[in-house]
Enzyme design. Sequence first.
Site, PDB file in Angstrom:
ATOM      1  N   GLY A 106      26.928  40.048  71.532  1.00 44.27           N
ATOM      2  CA  GLY A 106      26.661  40.817  71.445  1.00 44.27           C
ATOM      3  C   GLY A 106      27.955  41.948  72.289  1.00 44.27           C
ATOM      4  N   GLU A 329      14.476   7.678  67.640  1.00 43.32           N
ATOM      5  CA  GLU A 329      13.885   9.048  67.702  1.00 43.32           C
ATOM      6  C   GLU A 329      12.289   8.895  67.001  1.00 43.32           C
ATOM      7  OE1 GLU A 329      16.418  11.031  67.803  1.00 43.32           O
ATOM      8  OE2 GLU A 329      17.531  10.152  67.313  1.00 43.32           O
ATOM      9  N   HIS A 332      11.056   9.227  70.840  1.00 46.85           N
ATOM     10  CA  HIS A 332      11.344  10.417  71.144  1.00 46.85           C
ATOM     11  C   HIS A 332      10.176  11.392  70.905  1.00 46.85           C
ATOM     12  CE1 HIS A 332      15.273  10.381  72.967  1.00 46.85           C
ATOM     13  NE2 HIS A 332      15.512   9.799  71.970  1.00 46.85           N
TER      14      HIS A 332
HETATM   15  P1  ATP Z   1      32.190  36.314  73.671  1.00 43.14           P
HETATM   16  O1  ATP Z   1      31.922  36.383  74.997  1.00 43.14           O
HETATM   17  O2  ATP Z   1      32.347  34.956  72.926  1.00 43.14           O
HETATM   18  O3  ATP Z   1      33.589  37.210  72.994  1.00 43.14           O
HETATM   19  P2  ATP Z   1      30.967  38.464  72.337  1.00 43.14           P
HETATM   20  O4  ATP Z   1      29.251  38.641  73.192  1.00 43.14           O
HETATM   21  O5  ATP Z   1      31.523  39.111  72.618  1.00 43.14           O
HETATM   22  O6  ATP Z   1      31.255  36.844  72.472  1.00 43.14           O
HETATM   23  P3  ATP Z   1      30.108  39.296  69.782  1.00 43.14           P
HETATM   24  O7  ATP Z   1      31.331  39.016  69.964  1.00 43.14           O
HETATM   25  O8  ATP Z   1      29.759  40.386  70.282  1.00 43.14           O
HETATM   26  O9  ATP Z   1      29.709  38.145  70.967  1.00 43.14           O
HETATM   27  O10 ATP Z   1      29.708  38.627  68.973  1.00 43.14           O
HETATM   28  C1  ATP Z   1      29.930  37.801  68.141  1.00 43.14           C
HETATM   29  C2  ATP Z   1      28.789  38.172  66.988  1.00 43.14           C
HETATM   30  O11 ATP Z   1      27.621  37.479  66.396  1.00 43.14           O
HETATM   31  C3  ATP Z   1      29.039  39.262  66.277  1.00 43.14           C
HETATM   32  O12 ATP Z   1      29.822  39.964  65.184  1.00 43.14           O
HETATM   33  C4  ATP Z   1      27.256  39.456  65.467  1.00 43.14           C
HETATM   34  O13 ATP Z   1      27.569  38.963  64.533  1.00 43.14           O
HETATM   35  C5  ATP Z   1      26.691  38.587  65.810  1.00 43.14           C
HETATM   36  N1  ATP Z   1      25.524  39.138  67.004  1.00 43.14           N
HETATM   37  C6  ATP Z   1      25.278  38.416  68.472  1.00 43.14           C
HETATM   38  N2  ATP Z   1      24.974  39.657  69.238  1.00 43.14           N
HETATM   39  C7  ATP Z   1      24.079  39.698  68.817  1.00 43.14           C
HETATM   40  C8  ATP Z   1      23.247  41.024  68.901  1.00 43.14           C
HETATM   41  N3  ATP Z   1      22.879  40.995  69.484  1.00 43.14           N
HETATM   42  N4  ATP Z   1      22.621  41.708  67.514  1.00 43.14           N
HETATM   43  C9  ATP Z   1      23.496  41.376  65.936  1.00 43.14           C
HETATM   44  N5  ATP Z   1      24.566  40.434  66.233  1.00 43.14           N
HETATM   45  C10 ATP Z   1      24.773  39.721  66.531  1.00 43.14           C
END
Ligand code: ATP
Length: 488
Positions: A106, A329, A332
Amino acid sequence: MGIGFGLAAVIFLAVAGYDVIPLIFLAGAGAALYFIVRSRGVVAKNFNEGKTVGRQEAAFTDIGGQTAAIKELQEALDFIKNHSDIQKLGIRPLKGILLTGPPGTGKTLLAKAAAGYTDSAFVTASGSEFIEMYAGVGAQRVRKLFQAARETSLKMGKNNSIIFIDEIEILGGKRGQTSSHLEYDQTLNELLVQMDGIRVDDKVRVLLIAATNRVDMLDPALLRPGRFDRQVKVELPDREGRLEILRLHTRNKPLDDDVNLDSLARETFGFSGAHLESLANEAAILAMRESLTLVYHRHFHEAVDKVMMGERLDRRPSPADLNRVAIHEAGHAFMSEELRMGSVSTLTITPRGQTLGYMRQTPEDDTYLYTRDYLENQIAVMLAGALAEEMMLGGRSTGAGNDYLQATKTADQIINSGMSELGVVDPETLPRSFRYRTQKKILQCQEERVQIFLEMRKCQLSQVADLLLEQEKITGTQLRKIMGTLTA
Ligand code: ATP
């Protein structure tokens, strides 16, 4: 038209007996120059356009499981919001915030939400967009980016502008380390110059937010105070966080009453926000394939498999291979249940991604520290597949290759953390023969343990394998019934 006239003129001159070769060279050089200038212009134009993000597009309330990161980020952003107060106290402006953490947690969402929170224009770029073969191009793009941030902000009548650079490690890696280091170094130097140029009395206050999964690769000059003044860790969500994210991504989906998000959050240890978003989406797609108007828990359950293992494959193994996979499986699963009752969630021989079948465990709880017993139990579960094959079919197969790799890595974890008979060791200087002997001893000890257990369960193991062949997938509850650990 121009090209047509040009060609006609060249042909006319050639027929009239003139030497047209210099003219053709000149035209070629002109065309090459035109395309180079145009390609540079395109990037500049992209930055200039910028991208604004209002509250409606991303807000902190749309981000789940990142309470600590949001709090830290908001505190930093309050410097920008309360700009006049910080000016009175003579505090220099915050120039950069670095978001660090695994992919899909995120970071981009946080940057967008930061723009909404501070009412800023939002201009974004990725580290890879700055790197070119030609020296000076990257530096020029950095200048354009900062210029675009200021211009976009003025156009929108805002006082703040946030620049978001994803994958900053590509342009901000340690200097002098890449083969074409002159270009990389110039680009990074320009970024440092631009950051140093940010002032509190600027008409547009610029804040640089960057994201990376590899903070260890960054040049120390970027990390010193006055550059990226704040580092915010964006970690994988814990159980509560996963539940929050699942709630966010199922808000717009019609769910049946049987959907238990709490148990899904429990099953998805290690999932990032992006995984969870994909999980909710895949579950809805599965419901749509069945022409249903509601999404049921079983759709989510299957979606977990898909997100973890990949898409179902049409490839159908031979009956003999299927029988082997079922026994593997089951092996496991039996060991997993023996070591922790109720730990098996599903058992399947459906080929997906790289696997022909798999056993999924329900994590007990989010675990971050492991004891020797825990790691040895993990090894026992990993080895049980191959040992079940050996016991029932008289030999092992290549299907266990990945299990051995994982088991050896886990044995290494025991050694490196000083829990083996070698005591505390320096993993760097530990002689290979010592490591090999200790690994072997750990694995052999677990093999013997698993063999004794499976011999006692031979009959039930074959029953489970038969049921798997018949149904392709069985639940943990069905397994426990056959094992006799569940009554009714
Ligand atoms: P990267 O490091 O690969 O660029 P990032 O950390 O920037 O990834 P984002 O691009 O912000 O990740 O997240 C991708 C998608 O995952 C978002 O558009 C959202 O839909 C979902 N997502 C990721 N983290 C969250 C969160 N904490 N809450 C809600 N949705 C999330």
